[in-house]
Design a protein around this motif. Structure first.
Motif, mmCIF file in Angstrom:
data_model
loop_
_atom_site.group_PDB
_atom_site.id
_atom_site.type_symbol
_atom_site.label_atom_id
_atom_site.label_comp_id
_atom_site.label_asym_id
_atom_site.label_seq_id
_atom_site.Cartn_x
_atom_site.Cartn_y
_atom_site.Cartn_z
ATOM 1 N N LEU A 1 81.543 -59.475 -29.979
ATOM 2 C CA LEU A 1 80.151 -59.843 -29.709
ATOM 3 C C LEU A 1 79.253 -58.610 -29.684
ATOM 4 O O LEU A 1 78.130 -58.636 -30.206
ATOM 5 C CB LEU A 1 80.048 -60.587 -28.375
ATOM 6 N N GLN A 2 79.740 -57.516 -29.090
ATOM 7 C CA GLN A 2 78.937 -56.292 -29.039
ATOM 8 C C GLN A 2 78.763 -55.704 -30.430
ATOM 9 O O GLN A 2 77.702 -55.163 -30.743
ATOM 10 C CB GLN A 2 79.566 -55.266 -28.099
ATOM 11 N N ALA A 3 79.774 -55.814 -31.270
ATOM 12 C CA ALA A 3 79.654 -55.318 -32.648
ATOM 13 C C ALA A 3 78.607 -56.131 -33.411
ATOM 14 O O ALA A 3 77.813 -55.567 -34.178
ATOM 15 C CB ALA A 3 81.005 -55.370 -33.361
ATOM 16 N N ILE A 4 78.574 -57.433 -33.198
ATOM 17 C CA ILE A 4 77.547 -58.277 -33.830
ATOM 18 C C ILE A 4 76.168 -57.882 -33.308
ATOM 19 O O ILE A 4 75.207 -57.767 -34.078
ATOM 20 C CB ILE A 4 77.846 -59.767 -33.579
ATOM 21 N N SER A 5 76.067 -57.676 -32.001
ATOM 22 C CA SER A 5 74.806 -57.232 -31.404
ATOM 23 C C SER A 5 74.363 -55.898 -32.004
ATOM 24 O O SER A 5 73.187 -55.719 -32.342
ATOM 25 C CB SER A 5 74.969 -57.116 -29.883
ATOM 26 N N SER A 6 75.298 -54.978 -32.148
ATOM 27 C CA SER A 6 74.979 -53.667 -32.739
ATOM 28 C C SER A 6 74.529 -53.822 -34.185
ATOM 29 O O SER A 6 73.608 -53.119 -34.634
ATOM 30 C CB SER A 6 76.194 -52.745 -32.673
ATOM 31 N N VAL B 1 74.240 -60.619 -24.797
ATOM 32 C CA VAL B 1 75.497 -59.897 -25.027
ATOM 33 C C VAL B 1 75.453 -58.523 -24.363
ATOM 34 O O VAL B 1 76.416 -58.108 -23.706
ATOM 35 C CB VAL B 1 75.800 -59.776 -26.537
ATOM 36 N N ASP B 2 74.340 -57.815 -24.515
ATOM 37 C CA ASP B 2 74.222 -56.502 -23.885
ATOM 38 C C ASP B 2 74.310 -56.608 -22.361
ATOM 39 O O ASP B 2 74.948 -55.783 -21.715
ATOM 40 C CB ASP B 2 72.920 -55.821 -24.291
ATOM 41 N N ALA B 3 73.684 -57.628 -21.792
ATOM 42 C CA ALA B 3 73.718 -57.803 -20.334
ATOM 43 C C ALA B 3 75.132 -58.127 -19.853
ATOM 44 O O ALA B 3 75.601 -57.568 -18.856
ATOM 45 C CB ALA B 3 72.751 -58.904 -19.910
#
Length: 170
Positions: free
Chosen positions: A151-156, A12-14
């Motif tokens: 997705l980024q919020a889940i990753s965070s 997700v970060d990539a």
């Protein structure tokens, strides 16, 4: 953290790094549209009827696609009365709690975006202006941007939980 979660965070970060860096270049597209519009009006004497809407679409794509990258880099504005005085682990606990509200909001927003995009595609929705562009392209970009932000919020969230446990995900 389990390997699948670490892999999810890395992927997700990539993805958001690539999409966010692409979105940065949309400012040049926006500048070109506005410059063309100005030159057309001033030099040729004929205004371009599509430039205002197209610049709004490009600007919308810029901030919708760049939002997840901004979240990844902690670039969003934060109300900081007590937060900076907390230890990194307490900040992570605070962030892990508050991101739950963001996840709920983005989930509701995504459902609305999907519904609006499907409607726009199904009925060929157009903007009510003299140019009358179809709205589905910007709605697809809007929904994609909301999805990437979710997705980024889940990753965070996963990174905050790992930090709160004292085992940060690199």
């Amino acid at each position: 953290m389990p390997k699948p979660i670490r892999a999810f965070v890395r992927v997700v970060d990539a993805i958001n790094r690539v999409v966010g860096r692409f979105a940065m270049y949309l400012l040049f597209v926006l500048a070109a549209i506005l410059l063309y519009s100005t030159l057309s009006r001033v030099i040729i004497g004929t205004p371009v009827n599509w430039s205002l809407e197209m610049s709004q679409f490009v600007l919308s794509a810029y901030y919708l696609l760049g939002g997840a990258y901004t979240m990844q880099n902690d670039g969003h504005v934060r109300m900081d009365l007590f937060y900076s005085k907390l230890t990194p682990q307490k900040r992570a606990v605070t962030d892990a709690f508050t991101i739950l509200f963001v996840l709920f909001y983005l989930g509701v927003l995504l459902m609305g975006g999907l519904s609006s995009t499907a409607y726009s595609i199904e009925y060929g929705q157009k903007n009510y202006t003299s140019w009358a562009p179809p709205l589905w392209p910007i709605k697809v970009i809007m929904t994609l941007g909301i999805f990437l932000m979710l997705l980024q919020a889940i990753s965070s969230f996963f990174k905050d939980v790992a930090m709160a446990r004292g085992k940060p995900i690199a």
